[in-house]
Design an enzyme around this catalytic site. Sequence first.
Site, PDB file in Angstrom:
ATOM      1  N   HIS A 292       0.824  -1.230  -0.227  1.00  0.00           N
ATOM      2  CA  HIS A 292       0.037  -0.185  -0.026  1.00  0.00           C
ATOM      3  C   HIS A 292       0.864   1.178  -0.138  1.00  0.00           C
ATOM      4  CE1 HIS A 292      -3.477  -2.734   0.986  1.00  0.00           C
ATOM      5  NE2 HIS A 292      -4.024  -1.599   0.441  1.00  0.00           N
ATOM      6  N   GLY A 293       2.031   1.232   0.495  1.00  0.00           N
ATOM      7  CA  GLY A 293       2.690   2.497   0.305  1.00  0.00           C
ATOM      8  C   GLY A 293       4.386   2.219   0.935  1.00  0.00           C
TER       9      GLY A 293
END
Length: 439
Positions: A292-293
């Site tokens: 996700h990041g």
Amino acid sequence: MVGSYFFYGWWDWRFLFLIAFSSILDYFIGKNLESETAERKRKIWLWLSVLVNLGLLGFFKYFNFFITSFSEAFTFFGYTIPVYRLDIILPVGISFYTFQTMSYTLDIYRRKIKASHDVISFMAFVSFFPQLVAGPIERASHLLPQFNSVRNFNYSWAISGAKIFVWGMFKKIVIADNAAILVEGIFSKYGEQSSLTLIMGSILFSFQIYGDFSGYSDMAVGLSRMLGFDLISNFKFPYLSRNISAFWKHWHISLSTWFRDYLYIPLGGNRLGKKRAMVNIFIVFLVSGFWHGANWTFIVWGMIHGLVYLFYLIAGEKKEDDTLVLSFSTLGNILVTFSLVSLAFIFFRSPSIHDSMGYLSGIFVGKGESSFLLGNSRQMIMTIISCIGILILMAYEIASKRKNLIEVKLSKYDLVFIGLCTLFLGAFKNHLDFVYFQF
């Protein structure tokens, strides 16, 4: 394909070369995987695809994160290492189309599908613009054949798509964008807020990200139907889940099933005993968080979900029917699951671990004023809560009547009502980018 490339190039034409390179590479690797009989050579072709795709994703998305983390690790021992960060632009949707092309080569290697021999169709599959930048992550076995078949206009199919598209727009513009205004104010000044305000901020962000992400997915599905394509559903009313296992069966379904098929099962799944299965599950959630990041907050978010899931697994809960029958017990389980998910989302939303811990601390010992629950904000909060109520009621009505329903079927009265809400509550303000564009 031309339309999809024009759509993507409108954002930044330079990255057209990146998605074209990734597509052409996997197209030719797929053909070699299908024709090659020697297992050793097939593995070489597979690893070439995996390493190149993950290498590109790692460079654009995680290079600065690894460099910074490496430097910070040495400061713990009293050494200072200069950091040379690169001004890297993250290509929109790279996490999504990378996983889409990887699943293609992995499925060919497993001989689950045949390789495509039409490069135009394959490149159109990878770059299909409704779902290119934020999913759902499609499998070649489902979407690719649709580019090779004749599609005739179907009125009922198109109307169904239009209704789903409007429903997604309502979730994005009315719920997500309005909630984001309050969420930004609360999270940016969490040290000045009361416990009640911080709890409200956490709840609002849960509905913001759901409205934002599922809204995009619904619009992608709806628009695809209008064009004659069928995409998989990415959400199935996850906030009505009675435990964390059910939540992950209903939230970002295309990603969770991707990790199940291409990470959890290859690691051994549950075939090697319960202890190994628990390790595999925890690895999956850590990787999911990192996907996700490039921030430790996402890793911690994945870790929290992994720990909660392991607790659920240890407790030996039985599988439940997806059909929702409301009772005090069911309602209690839903509220507990939603509370855990919302608390974990604090790490997802905060810019750093320090801010996340400060926000959580404020929930339990907050002494600030409820500034966002008073004055002009009160009217906005009541409006958002009313819209969230509409969302929950419609979701419950569908989930309680039909098992495994994957779409919202709006009646003509629902459609008019949702359309009016979108017009009057969302059309006269600045709209925000989709949250998942950054992934």
